[in-house]
Structure formats: C-alpha cells, structure tokens
Design an enzyme around this catalytic site. Structure first.
Site, PDB file in Angstrom:
ATOM      1  N   LYS A  91      37.123  43.169  32.740  1.00 26.26           N
ATOM      2  CA  LYS A  91      36.840  42.246  33.601  1.00 26.26           C
ATOM      3  C   LYS A  91      35.196  43.897  34.184  1.00 26.26           C
ATOM      4  O   LYS A  91      35.090  44.557  33.325  1.00 26.26           O
ATOM      5  CB  LYS A  91      37.357  43.857  35.136  1.00 26.26           C
ATOM      6  CG  LYS A  91      37.193  43.038  36.286  1.00 26.26           C
ATOM      7  CD  LYS A  91      38.455  43.403  37.201  1.00 26.26           C
ATOM      8  CE  LYS A  91      38.215  43.351  39.174  1.00 26.26           C
ATOM      9  NZ  LYS A  91      39.441  43.920  39.369  1.00 26.26           N
ATOM     10  N   SER A 134      40.925  40.961  42.428  1.00 25.53           N
ATOM     11  CA  SER A 134      39.295  40.681  42.526  1.00 25.53           C
ATOM     12  C   SER A 134      39.701  39.813  40.926  1.00 25.53           C
ATOM     13  O   SER A 134      39.083  39.586  40.779  1.00 25.53           O
ATOM     14  CB  SER A 134      39.008  41.441  42.837  1.00 25.53           C
ATOM     15  OG  SER A 134      39.174  42.407  42.561  1.00 25.53           O
ATOM     16  N   SER A 171      44.878  43.864  43.105  1.00 22.72           N
ATOM     17  CA  SER A 171      43.490  43.032  42.729  1.00 22.72           C
ATOM     18  C   SER A 171      43.906  42.586  40.722  1.00 22.72           C
ATOM     19  O   SER A 171      43.126  41.717  40.456  1.00 22.72           O
ATOM     20  CB  SER A 171      42.548  43.958  42.071  1.00 22.72           C
ATOM     21  OG  SER A 171      42.243  43.126  43.532  1.00 22.72           O
TER      22      SER A 171
END
Lengths: 467, 76
Positions: A83, A161, A185
């Site tokens: 990420k 996310s 997330s």
C-alpha cells in the site's frame, strides 16, 4: 512450467514450491507480475508506482541465493505489492494524495525492511484512498489514481482504503500485498475482492515509516489468497521494533497447529440487516465451521464502540494533518468533500477525546470478557456486496460500517480475518470475518486455514477485462 | 439537538472555519457543519455510558486488556 494464469493465481505456498523445484525463477515471476500490473492493474486503478528496478534487483538476488542453497523462508523470491503509505527508498510514497505525488522518504518502512530481509520482491506501490480515508470521503473517487475498480466486476468498487492491495491480489497482479487498517481498510477490500485479509492485534506489526492517521488505532496486515499465506506473511511482518513502542509489549507470534477443535461464537442478530446473499454465505460458512469446531451464540456487550472510534480517529487524524489542513493543501485532494471535512475535527474538545479513550478502556475489558472463551467470533465481513463505482455512500440508509463488528474490534485492538464464502449478484464476492481476542492472531489464522481446507471459494478466479 | 448543542455547534464551527486557509463556500460550510453535528451526536452517545472518577483513559498506544497485561507482567 505452469502457464501464466496458473502462476498468476497461485498461492504464495504454491509459488514457493515451484521456486524450490526450479520450475520457475523469481526473475520470471517478477517479470510476469510486473507485466500484469502494467496491463491489468493499471486498468483497475490499483497501481501508483511500479518498482521495476528494485524488483529485478531483489529477484536476481533471491534467485542467486536459492541457487547457493540459501533459503530465507516461505516468502523467498515471491513478488508482492505494498500500500502506498509505506515509505520506500528511491520511489514516491504518495499516501494516495494528489498533492503528495512527488513525496519521497530516505528510509524504508519497517515492514518493507522485513519483507526485503525475507527476500520477498517488491513489485509495486499500490493504490489507496487518499489519506487512508481519514479526510471523510463519501464516494469511491477519492484517490490520486481514481476510483479503485473491483477485480470481479470493474463497475463496482474495490473497497477502501487498501483498494489497490485488494484488487491487485484478486486480479492475479501480485500473489500477496500489504494493507493497513484503522477501521475496515483491510477487511473491507479483502471482502469486496474475495481475498483473505488479516488485521493483526494492535501493536503486533511495526508501523515505523507508515503514514499515521490514528496512532492508537492504525494497524498493518497481510492480504493474500489464503489464510495460510497471510500467516506466512505475518510471521515475517510481526515483531518488536523500538521505533514503534506498542510492538514492544506484544508476545512472540507462534503458529497454531490445530486443524479442528476450534471454539467459535456468533453474536445475537449478527445476520440482521445484511443483504440476502451475505446472509446466505454467512450461514453456509457456519455449516463448514461446525465441522471444525463448536459454534455458540453469545451477546456482545452494548457500548458505543463506533462513536468512541469515530471521535478518536477524528481527533488523532486532525492532529496528524493539522498543518496540512491549515496550509490549504487539502484543496488539492481528489474528492471535493475531502477538501474540508476534517476541519470539523480541528475543533473537537480535548475532553471528548479523553472521554472516548475512557470508554475505550471499558470496551476493551468488556469485549475481552465476552470473547475470551472463544477462538473467534464469526460474522458477515460486511453487510453488503461491493457498491457501484459511482455510488455515494450517502445513498445507504445507515452507514454500513456501523453494522459490523469492525468498529468494536478496531477500537479494542482485536485481530480479524476476512474469508470468502461465496458470490452474490453481479458476480461479486461475499465474505465472513473471524474476530479474536488480543494476541489470538495465530488461532484465527489456523481456523481460517482449516476452513479453507474444506472450501473452494478462495480458488475461484475473476474474468478480467482486457488490459 | 439541545439548545446547548446548537450553541456548541456554532462555536465549534467558528473555530473550525478559523483554521481554514480560505473562506468556504456554502456547500463546503455545510459539510463542516454536518461533520460537527455528527461529532456532537457521537459525544452525546458516549455520555450515555456512565463513567466513575477513577475510570482511566486507555494507556496511550497500548489498548491491551488489563487482564492480559497482568498475565504478561506476572509472567516476567
């Protein structure tokens, strides 16, 4: 040698076997996944930056070591994505935010260091919701790279996310990825994309070098095809790090060898107010879980978990981004609502924050008492299948994230695992979550592996759009 | 919302807007206002859970159940 699709959708464990049998090299795998990231991952808006040069260097080193008989463990030579809030030397780390597209750090995040030491190969920085969702976004188009498309149906959202981590693994662009979770997330994009996604106990994995949204709630965890792959990743990621104090009090992670005899709990009304296909998947999963353990219905303590979590994240997020907000940099974020929403938390009274932390102490102890006799509490991972890529979250009658165990689990620092359990309308995955007590990470992952040894939902692969 | 809540909301809105680098338009101001209302409602939800004077905040950065901490420390 296996064909491209077999390699692209193989598990970490399977790729490890092929590497050690010299049926494939790390350089070949890296070349394959880089090509898929560029062709498919970019089309899904799952990629921020390809790290070709670093990847090929790491892959060559992994191959050379295996040739010499040096084996660093299950991740040796396996490509992965991270990420894009994890600092990586030599590449931008954008935190998903357009105004930070050039941001670079002169150090690696702790998890990037640990993956490198295990000889995993970093092939891409993966897309994410800007600021990990802390700016108050209300629709999927809230990222530097545009809305994250779901690998199973690009008309739908990948979740957030950790959108790119979810979509890239599901689309066979990487066999494993690192995500982060403050509230939902990791588990939501894992559920939306039909993956295993694991949220570790708070403090188990060092956050050094990761963007901070909420110092008392941020966690870093693995996303992969199987619980077993998540466990292999967690063995690498977990461990004490003086640069992130909460890691210093966590006990060492030991694998749980069990394959049955688990004690599961469900909570009253856990399947109410969820979509029919989600309820069907959940009940089908309970039938399988009864084959590997007992299932007992319990009542969860009634406390304002979500309200406390929301105030804590608001206060800490506003503090983390105070200068960013005051300088007007938020005006350059992608989602219009993200330009101003977090201003509201800049006037949050300190007494409200402290009240939330005092309630949190009660919540932690009450949840521990309720779930301590069990290995995991089972629930639908999310009340809905993935929403449409253009849909506003405001169209939902009540915020869906208020209807899961996620708020309570994140507030209390509890580990959780999302597992696919079927498919709903529009070909979209349906998932359950297993939530455990503090430090029961290995037990949850063992239960997940046992569950997946009896199911095949994790073996399904999406029909991908032409890249 | 009570009268007190409304007064508090206005005060917090003024403070939040003072932190902005520019004047907000009506739509943006409405977003901030809505968020503040939301945060006040959540605080009020927290107030429904009684707290004693001795109820402490979670030790910062360490939301481990007290029972686990006791076990760990006892084990040392």
């Amino acid at each position: 040698m296996a064909n491209e699709d077999q390699l692209a959708f193989a598990t970490v464990a399977e790729l490890g076997r092929l590497l050690r049998a010299h049926d494939v090299t790390s350089v070949q795998l890296t070349t394959l996944f880089l090509e898929r990231l560029e062709r498919i991952g970019q089309a899904l808006n799952a990629v921020v930056t390809l790290t070709q040069e670093l990847a090929m260097e790491q892959a060559r080193r992994a191959d050379e070591e295996l040739e010499r008989g040096v084996d660093r463990g299950p991740l040796h030579g396996i490509p992965y994505g991270a990420k894009d809030l994890l600092a990586t030397i030599g590449y931008p780390t954008t935190w998903g935010m357009a105004p930070l597209r050039e941001q670079q750090f002169a150090f690696d995040a702790a998890v990037i260091e640990r993956m490198a030491a295990a000889r995993a190969v970093l092939v891409a920085k993966l897309a994410m919701v800007e600021g990990a969702g802390g700016f108050g976004y209300t629709q999927p188009n809230a990222a530097l790279t545009g809305p994250g498309h779901n690998a199973w149906n690009p008309e739908h959202w990948a979740g957030g996310s950790s959108s790119g981590s979810g979509a890239a693994v599901a689309a066979g662009c990487v066999p494993m990825a690192i995500g982060t979770e403050t509230w939902g997330s990791i588990l939501v994009p894992a559920a939306y994309n039909g993956l295993a996604g694991f949220r570790p106990t708070f403090g188990l994995v060092s956050r050094y070098g990761a963007m901070a949204l909420s110092w008392t709630m941020d966690k870093i965890g693995p996303m992969a095809r199987t619980a077993a792959d998540c466990e292999a990743m967690l063995q690498v990621l977990a461990g004490p790090d003086a640069r992130d104090a909460p890691t210093l009090v966590r006990p060492k992670l030991h694998a749980d060898p069990r394959r049955n005899g688990f004690r599961f709990a469900t909570f009253v009304a856990s399947d109410s107010d969820v979509e029919p296909e989600v309820a069907a998947g959940y009940h089908a999963a309970l039938d399988v879980l009864r084959e590997i353990g007992s299932v007992t219905e319990i009542e969860l303590p009634r406390l304002p978990y979500e309200a406390a979590a929301s105030i804590i994240i608001g206060a800490e997020g506003a503090a983390a981004f105070e200068e960013f907000l005051e300088a007007g940099t938020a005006d350059y974020l992608t989602a219009p609502e993200d330009h101003v929403s977090l201003l509201a938390a800049l006037s949050l009274p300190a007494t409200d924050y402290v009240r939330a932390q005092r309630i949190r102490t009660k919540a932690i102890d009450a949840m521990h008492e309720a779930i301590a006799p069990f290995d995991a509490v089972v629930a639908p991972a999310y009340p809905t299948i993935a929403n449409h890529i253009a849909a506003s979250f405001r169209e939902e009658p009540e915020s869906a994230d208020r209807r899961t165990i996620d708020g309570a689990a994140n507030l209390c620092g509890l580990p959780g695992l999302a597992l696919p359990v079927g498919f709903g309308r529009n070909g979209l995955p349906v998932s359950i979550s297993l939530t455990g007590r503090v430090d029961s990470d290995a037990a949850i992952l063992a239960a997940g592996a046992a569950f997946q040894s009896r199911t095949e939902w994790h073996l399904a692969t999406p029909t991908l759009p032409p890249g | 919302m009570t009268v007190t809540d409304v007064v508090e909301k206005e005060a917090r809105l003024t403070l939040s807007l003072s932190k902005s680098s520019r004047p907000l338009n009506a739509a943006e101001r409405a977003i901030v206002e809505e968020q503040i209302s939301h945060l006040i409602a959540e605080r009020n939800a927290l107030r429904a859970t009684p707290l004693e004077n001795g109820d402490q905040p979670t030790p910062w950065l360490d939301p481990t159940p007290a029972t686990i901490l006791q076990e760990v420390r006892h084990g040392e």
